[in-house]
Design a protein around this motif. Structure first.
Motif, PDB file in Angstrom:
ATOM      1  N   GLN A 136      41.801  42.856  50.517  1.00 37.48           N
ATOM      2  CA  GLN A 136      41.179  41.835  49.671  1.00 37.48           C
ATOM      3  C   GLN A 136      41.449  40.430  50.201  1.00 37.48           C
ATOM      4  O   GLN A 136      42.559  40.129  50.646  1.00 37.48           O
ATOM      5  CB  GLN A 136      41.708  41.938  48.235  1.00 37.48           C
ATOM      6  CG  GLN A 136      41.541  43.309  47.614  1.00 37.48           C
ATOM      7  CD  GLN A 136      40.089  43.723  47.524  1.00 37.48           C
ATOM      8  OE1 GLN A 136      39.262  42.996  46.965  1.00 37.48           O
ATOM      9  NE2 GLN A 136      39.766  44.894  48.051  1.00 37.48           N
ATOM     10  N   GLN A 190      42.254  42.093  42.093  1.00 38.39           N
ATOM     11  CA  GLN A 190      40.885  42.059  42.613  1.00 38.39           C
ATOM     12  C   GLN A 190      40.470  43.420  43.148  1.00 38.39           C
ATOM     13  O   GLN A 190      39.317  43.837  42.960  1.00 38.39           O
ATOM     14  CB  GLN A 190      40.781  41.002  43.712  1.00 38.39           C
ATOM     15  CG  GLN A 190      39.377  40.833  44.278  1.00 38.39           C
ATOM     16  CD  GLN A 190      39.286  39.615  45.171  1.00 38.39           C
ATOM     17  OE1 GLN A 190      39.310  38.496  44.694  1.00 38.39           O
ATOM     18  NE2 GLN A 190      39.175  39.835  46.470  1.00 38.39           N
ATOM     19  N   ALA A 199      40.385  33.551  41.573  1.00 34.35           N
ATOM     20  CA  ALA A 199      40.221  34.965  41.212  1.00 34.35           C
ATOM     21  C   ALA A 199      40.922  35.305  39.900  1.00 34.35           C
ATOM     22  O   ALA A 199      40.460  36.167  39.147  1.00 34.35           O
ATOM     23  CB  ALA A 199      40.748  35.856  42.334  1.00 34.35           C
ATOM     24  N   ILE A 246      41.840  36.689  49.164  1.00 34.76           N
ATOM     25  CA  ILE A 246      42.136  35.859  47.999  1.00 34.76           C
ATOM     26  C   ILE A 246      42.147  34.400  48.450  1.00 34.76           C
ATOM     27  O   ILE A 246      42.980  34.002  49.264  1.00 34.76           O
ATOM     28  CB  ILE A 246      43.494  36.241  47.368  1.00 34.76           C
ATOM     29  CG1 ILE A 246      43.518  37.732  47.019  1.00 34.76           C
ATOM     30  CG2 ILE A 246      43.757  35.394  46.131  1.00 34.76           C
ATOM     31  CD1 ILE A 246      42.466  38.144  46.018  1.00 34.76           C
ATOM     32  N   ASN A 248      37.313  45.478  41.796  1.00 36.99           N
ATOM     33  CA  ASN A 248      36.245  45.910  42.703  1.00 36.99           C
ATOM     34  C   ASN A 248      36.059  47.422  42.658  1.00 36.99           C
ATOM     35  O   ASN A 248      34.926  47.923  42.740  1.00 36.99           O
ATOM     36  CB  ASN A 248      36.555  45.460  44.130  1.00 36.99           C
ATOM     37  CG  ASN A 248      36.453  43.965  44.309  1.00 36.99           C
ATOM     38  OD1 ASN A 248      35.836  43.278  43.495  1.00 36.99           O
ATOM     39  ND2 ASN A 248      37.056  43.437  45.361  1.00 36.99           N
TER      40      ASN A 248
END
Length: 398
Positions: free
Chosen positions: A204, A270, A239, A206, A274
């Motif tokens: 991920q 996250q 986020a 960020i 997702n």
């Protein structure tokens, strides 16, 4: 290309030699080991299988917990992915239904585990041993400072970017964040003017911002900060919505541990979000394919019914025509019989009358469908083609 869960791959590499598994998957053992290392999966050391065959004591390393933001599945091998368009509902629905992602460890437990692994974080004010990304910015800044200033005015786009106390402080904070994130196993990234900032946590990305609360981008692309209170900084993680700013309770430098912890945990948050999005999209796609398949089957049923109705109509039409031909053939035969009776036995045997009689009865036989009628297995009737009438010999026509 093979996709396997992290746990299943761990069990696999501790059940068979990596070389054997790699050959079965169509990759090299070096590549498979790299995939395992990327997924933080331990593999047996050299000599493990020889010791096992010799009944010597061996130690199976435990699978460590999944790092924040790391995928639960491991993809091994490369290759083109084929996508059917438009998608075939039967092919899509033949695949196993999507499984809702579940995570045994809570986010709070992940945060505790990450916090315990961080160790002590110290704020380093010296940029002499800066992170490579920060060092690159400083080197570029030094080159800008060395540019000749012979022209009557200096172009603003060539001026140093990080000479002000405000910018130097930003770089010191970013440097400490990057060093701590690298130590924790995560890769920071940095854009132009150190404004596009973030860290890759597992799989991920960020992003976060570190700037004056009222900083604005100019038309030239440079960031303009207010002259008053230029030392004020605000760090925000879009986020998660977390933010920290210089205030009476302290400065950002005093909250680095909390910020680093939030950045790493944000990767896990996250990733889970997702994963749920992917699952929901897969469910919607499957429902859409079920709807399309139902529509296709309804359309196929409709066409089948129309075909049956059309076939029945053709059968009725053919039966009526055959019945009419049968009546016509019978009328011809009756007419011939009546004509022979009218001619009398002697004249009927004469050549012209006999020839006419044969031709007339031949026409009746040709149009009479009874002799050509066939019944198929499904109970429908078909008619064989009529045979061509025989040509009268030349001698008879004379």
């Amino acid at each position: 290309m093979t996709t396997i869960s992290r746990e299943a791959l761990y069990d696999l590499v501790w059940t068979e030699p990596v070389r054997t598994i790699a050959q079965r998957m169509g990759v090299s053992d070096v590549w498979l080991k790299k995939c395992c290392a990327k997924a933080d999966i331990p593999v047996p050391d050299r000599g493990y299988w020889a010791k096992l065959r010799a009944d010597k004591k061996v130690i199976r390393q435990k699978l460590p917990p999944r790092s924040p933001g790391m995928a639960t599945d491991v993809t091994i091998g490369t290759g083109p992915r084929s996508y059917l368009w438009p998608p075939n509902p039967e092919v899509v629905l033949a695949a196993p239904p999507p499984t809702e992602p579940t995570f045994v460890e809570s986010i709070e437990a992940v945060a505790v585990r990450v916090d315990q692994s961080l160790g002590k974080i110290r704020f380093v004010r010296d940029l002499g041993s800066a992170h490579s990304l920060i060092r690159h910015l400083l080197d570029e800044n030094a080159l800008r400072r060395l540019k000749p200033s012979d022209p009557p005015y200096r172009l603003r786009y060539s001026e140093p970017l990080f000479d002000s106390p405000f910018e130097r402080r930003r770089l010191r904070i970013l440097n400490n964040l990057f060093l701590a994130l690298i130590k924790a196993g995560h890769q920071p990234w940095l854009g132009e003017q150190a404004r596009n900032v973030g860290v890759t946590v597992g799989s991920q990305k960020i992003s976060f911002t570190l700037d004056h609360p009222r900083a604005r981008a100019q038309a030239s692309g440079r960031i303009q900060t207010p002259h008053e209170a230029y030392e004020t900084l605000r760090l925000e993680i879009p986020a998660t919505g977390d933010s920290w700013a210089d205030d009476d309770s302290g400065r950002i430098e005093d909250r680095l541990r909390e910020i680093i912890l939030k950045l790493i945990v944000a990767g896990e948050i996250q990733y889970r979000a997702n994963a749920h999005t992917v699952y929901e999209n897969a469910c919607r796609r499957r429902a859409e394919m079920e709807r399309r398949l139902a529509e296709q089957r309804d359309e196929a049923d409709r066409l089948a019914r129309e075909k049956v109705i059309k076939a029945e109509a053709e059968q009725r039409k053919m039966l009526l025509r055959m019945a009419a031909d049968r009546r016509a053939a019978q009328d011809i035969r009756a007419f011939v019989a009546a004509a022979i009776t009218a001619f009398g036995p002697k004249k009927a045997e004469e050549s012209p009358v006999a020839g006419w009689t044969a031709r007339a009865l031949g026409v009746a036989d040709q149009i009479d469908p009874v002799g050509r009628l066939q019944i198929t297995e499904d109970g429908t009737s078909i008619e064989k083609p009529a045979a061509a009438p025989e040509t009268e010999p030349e001698s008879q026509r004379r």
